[in-house]
Design a protein around this motif. Structure first.
Motif, mmCIF file in Angstrom:
data_model
loop_
_atom_site.group_PDB
_atom_site.id
_atom_site.type_symbol
_atom_site.label_atom_id
_atom_site.label_comp_id
_atom_site.label_asym_id
_atom_site.label_seq_id
_atom_site.Cartn_x
_atom_site.Cartn_y
_atom_site.Cartn_z
ATOM 1 N N ILE A 143 0.824 -1.457 -0.014
ATOM 2 C CA ILE A 143 -0.039 0.213 0.023
ATOM 3 C C ILE A 143 0.980 1.229 0.017
ATOM 4 O O ILE A 143 0.571 2.326 -0.670
ATOM 5 C CB ILE A 143 -0.896 -0.187 1.194
ATOM 6 N N ALA A 144 1.875 1.503 0.742
ATOM 7 C CA ALA A 144 2.883 2.250 0.759
ATOM 8 C C ALA A 144 3.232 2.641 -0.584
ATOM 9 O O ALA A 144 3.495 3.697 -1.178
ATOM 10 C CB ALA A 144 4.005 2.140 1.739
ATOM 11 N N ALA A 145 3.686 1.598 -1.331
ATOM 12 C CA ALA A 145 4.254 1.739 -2.816
ATOM 13 C C ALA A 145 3.044 2.134 -3.595
ATOM 14 O O ALA A 145 3.342 3.164 -4.553
ATOM 15 C CB ALA A 145 4.801 0.487 -3.051
ATOM 16 N N MET A 146 1.780 1.707 -3.398
ATOM 17 C CA MET A 146 0.690 2.182 -4.322
ATOM 18 C C MET A 146 0.504 3.805 -3.980
ATOM 19 O O MET A 146 0.363 4.636 -5.029
ATOM 20 C CB MET A 146 -0.466 1.660 -3.947
ATOM 21 N N TRP A 147 0.656 4.444 -2.836
ATOM 22 C CA TRP A 147 0.188 5.399 -2.647
ATOM 23 C C TRP A 147 1.442 6.389 -3.118
ATOM 24 O O TRP A 147 1.380 7.720 -3.692
ATOM 25 C CB TRP A 147 0.275 5.746 -0.883
ATOM 26 N N LYS A 148 2.682 5.781 -3.006
ATOM 27 C CA LYS A 148 3.971 6.584 -3.492
ATOM 28 C C LYS A 148 3.992 6.764 -5.175
ATOM 29 O O LYS A 148 3.751 7.882 -5.495
ATOM 30 C CB LYS A 148 4.956 5.781 -3.245
ATOM 31 N N GLN A 149 3.348 5.733 -5.806
ATOM 32 C CA GLN A 149 3.442 5.781 -6.965
ATOM 33 C C GLN A 149 2.159 6.547 -7.836
ATOM 34 O O GLN A 149 2.540 7.329 -8.650
ATOM 35 C CB GLN A 149 3.289 4.312 -7.607
ATOM 36 N N THR A 150 1.189 6.524 -7.130
ATOM 37 C CA THR A 150 -0.003 7.063 -7.867
ATOM 38 C C THR A 150 -0.012 8.623 -7.268
ATOM 39 O O THR A 150 -0.347 9.550 -8.053
ATOM 40 C CB THR A 150 -1.171 6.476 -7.197
ATOM 41 N N LEU A 151 0.213 8.937 -5.883
ATOM 42 C CA LEU A 151 -0.068 10.150 -5.244
ATOM 43 C C LEU A 151 1.322 10.982 -4.934
ATOM 44 O O LEU A 151 1.115 11.966 -4.628
ATOM 45 C CB LEU A 151 -0.991 10.048 -4.039
ATOM 46 N N GLY A 152 2.482 10.222 -4.731
ATOM 47 C CA GLY A 152 3.662 10.796 -4.257
ATOM 48 C C GLY A 152 3.740 10.643 -2.816
ATOM 49 O O GLY A 152 4.474 11.391 -2.129
#
Length: 533
Positions: A395-404
């Protein structure tokens, strides 16, 4: 010399045979269960976890109990009557209900349990479970200080009368919960801080607590005074803390465990191929979610930010590539399959592709005042567990990739985690809620703003609370469902929590174990199990 040597050899062989026979007998009557975290407490009024309730279900019995398939059956109460207005329940206790010290279980013990659970000094997280009893909420909150005003009265030793604030359709099921168990006041009064230690313990369940080695094991032994002891096959049960799921799997394969609490998600394909007959993967009445601390900035009053975080999570990847247990992506709060209710879903978002959800997430993230150039920095709290860690990393990776979003992870052991969660010492917290009974109220009530510690996001919404409270007094089941559905829609519109998936539950159960029945509540009292080796 030779004669003596012969006798000695024969004695040694005889002794070895006796030891072997004794071990075989113990093994046949002894169950070894994995049980996740070390129990927080076995005090029924000061515990809140599944690992604790698994043990409590074996060492106590309420007015009602659960059959092997999870249905509600008579417990200490062999029967009950309900008044026409649904407000007064009269319970008739069985004559052979006994404490493990040989004294009778009486109606007074249940009154004492209700009063202790609601006493503000007890500070029970689950006190709200007893609020349906007349004056229960007022006593628990301190506005009524005379605890004898509670609507629970022992008419005599074998007759208990309970008066409710309003008709409560799920009340009989609620009474199988550990908050409604009786308490043995003599042992509590004699050992107020240690009555759940083996040397002081007195229970009324099918088993008795006899050993507790912290981070080692908890041993229970058959209670000969239990009213249904003749139908209890096991002589002893060992519960082991098994937070390391890979190690738990290894112990099961080595024959050290008969039942696992869980299985490592990464091993499910291998397990399905190699241990198919012993693998149980079933629908479970629960929701895995992230709670957002709505009491602090930047989350407080920032609904677009919370929605952006919801949208940027790819639940299909999580359930198919990370958890791999057949979990159902959650776009709502109340799980499917619950009785008397139509779960509410964010259907419009569910119908989108993940690319479309990500695009909308970026819009809402910018509306909330953030961007890739001015990102949000947060911390995700989770309790020690391989699956929780893997999900948090993803989830941390998804938030980083999509939202920064820059998300760091913080894991804590169970007891420390509970304190941090309850004190809202987090930005985002990993959490899960398992229904305490098969009724939508167990999910609706969890998010009420007046429950305090059990609300994992510190969320407050007066209209939500009003709807849930009104539903509690509504006798028409359709109208009641309408109220709870409206409440769920309000919660989803404000997004204080981020539903991720609806649980399935995975266990490995040895082929030597009989009596196990899969059920939506995932409750498996040891009294119904047997072991054949």
């Amino acid at each position: 010399m030779s004669h003596i040597r012969k006798l000695t050899t024969r004695a040694a062989l005889t002794a070895a045979l006796l030891v072997s026979t004794a071990f075989a007998a113990e093994a046949a009557g002894t169950l070894h269960r994995g049980n996740a975290a070390e129990p927080e407490s076995l005090d029924v009024h000061r515990s809140s976890g599944v690992s604790e309730s698994n043990i409590q279900r074996d060492i106590y019995e309420g007015l009602t109990a659960e059959a092997a398939d999870g249905t509600i059956i008579p417990g200490v109460a062999e029967s009950w009557d309900v008044s026409d207005d649904g407000l007064v329940y009269t319970f008739h206790l069985r004559d052979d209900a006994m404490w493990s010290d040989g004294t009778p279980v009486t109606a007074h013990d249940f009154v004492a349990g209700f009063r202790r659970g609601l006493d503000p000094e007890t500070a029970a997280d689950y006190a709200f479970m007893l609020w349906p009893i007349k004056n229960g909420k007022a006593i628990n909150e301190g506005s009524i200080t005379d605890i004898t005003q509670l609507g629970a009265v022992a008419i005599d030793d074998r007759t208990l009368e309970v008066t409710l604030e309003s008709p409560t359709p799920y009340f009989i099921g609620l009474l199988a919960h550990h908050m409604a168990y009786p308490v043995h006041m003599p042992s509590i009064e004699a050992h107020p801080d240690s009555f759940t230690q083996p040397e002081n313990f007195v229970g009324n369940g099918a088993f008795v607590l006899t050993e507790w080695v912290p981070q080692g094991h908890i041993k229970l032994e058959k209670n000969p005074d239990f009213h249904d002891a003749e139908n209890v096959s096991l002589d002893a049960i060992y519960y082991y803390p098994t937070e390391d799921q890979e190690n738990e799997l290894q112990r099961f394969r080595a024959g050290e465990l008969d039942i696992t609490y869980d299985v490592p998600a990464s091993q499910i394909p291998w397990i399905e191929e190699n241990l198919a007959e012993e693998f149980h993967n079933t629908v479970y009445l629960g929701n895995y979610f992230y709670g957002i601390n709505t009491q602090i900035e930047p989350f407080k009053d920032n609904i677009p930010l919370r929605q952006a975080m919801f949208l940027a999570i790819d639940r299909e990847i999580l359930t198919k590539q990370i958890t791999k247990g057949g979990e159902i992506p959650a776009y709502g709060w109340v799980p499917p399959g619950i009785a008397n209710y139509e779960p509410q879903q964010l259907d419009e978002w569910e119908a989108m592709t993940q690319e479309e959800r990500n695009a909308l997430a970026v819009e809402k993230y910018e509306e909330a005042g953030f961007s890739v150039d001015e990102p949000l920095d947060i911390e995700i709290l989770y309790n020690t567990n391989d699956n929780h860690r893997n999900i948090a990393i993803a989830i941390a990776a998804m938030w980083k990739q999509t939202l920064g979003i820059n998300a760091t992870l913080r894991n804590e052991e169970w007891g420390t985690y509970l304190n941090s969660r309850d004190e809202l010492q987090f930005d985002v917290v990993r959490a899960g809620w398992i229904g305490d009974y098969n009724d939508p109220n167990t999910f609706a009530g969890y998010l009420r703003g007046d429950i305090g510690q059990m609300n994992p996001a510190g969320w407050q919404n007066a209209e939500y609370d009003r709807l849930v409270a009104e539903a509690a007094t509504e006798q028409d089941m359709e109208a009641r469902s309408d109220l709870l559905e409206e409440a769920e829609r309000i919660m989803l519109s404000e997004m204080p929590i981020i539903p991720i998936y609806y649980y399935t539950q995975q266990h490995l159960v040895s082929s030597a174990v009989s009596g196990w029945e899969d059920n939506i509540m995932d409750r498996h009292a040891s009294r119904y199990l047997s072991v054949s080796r």
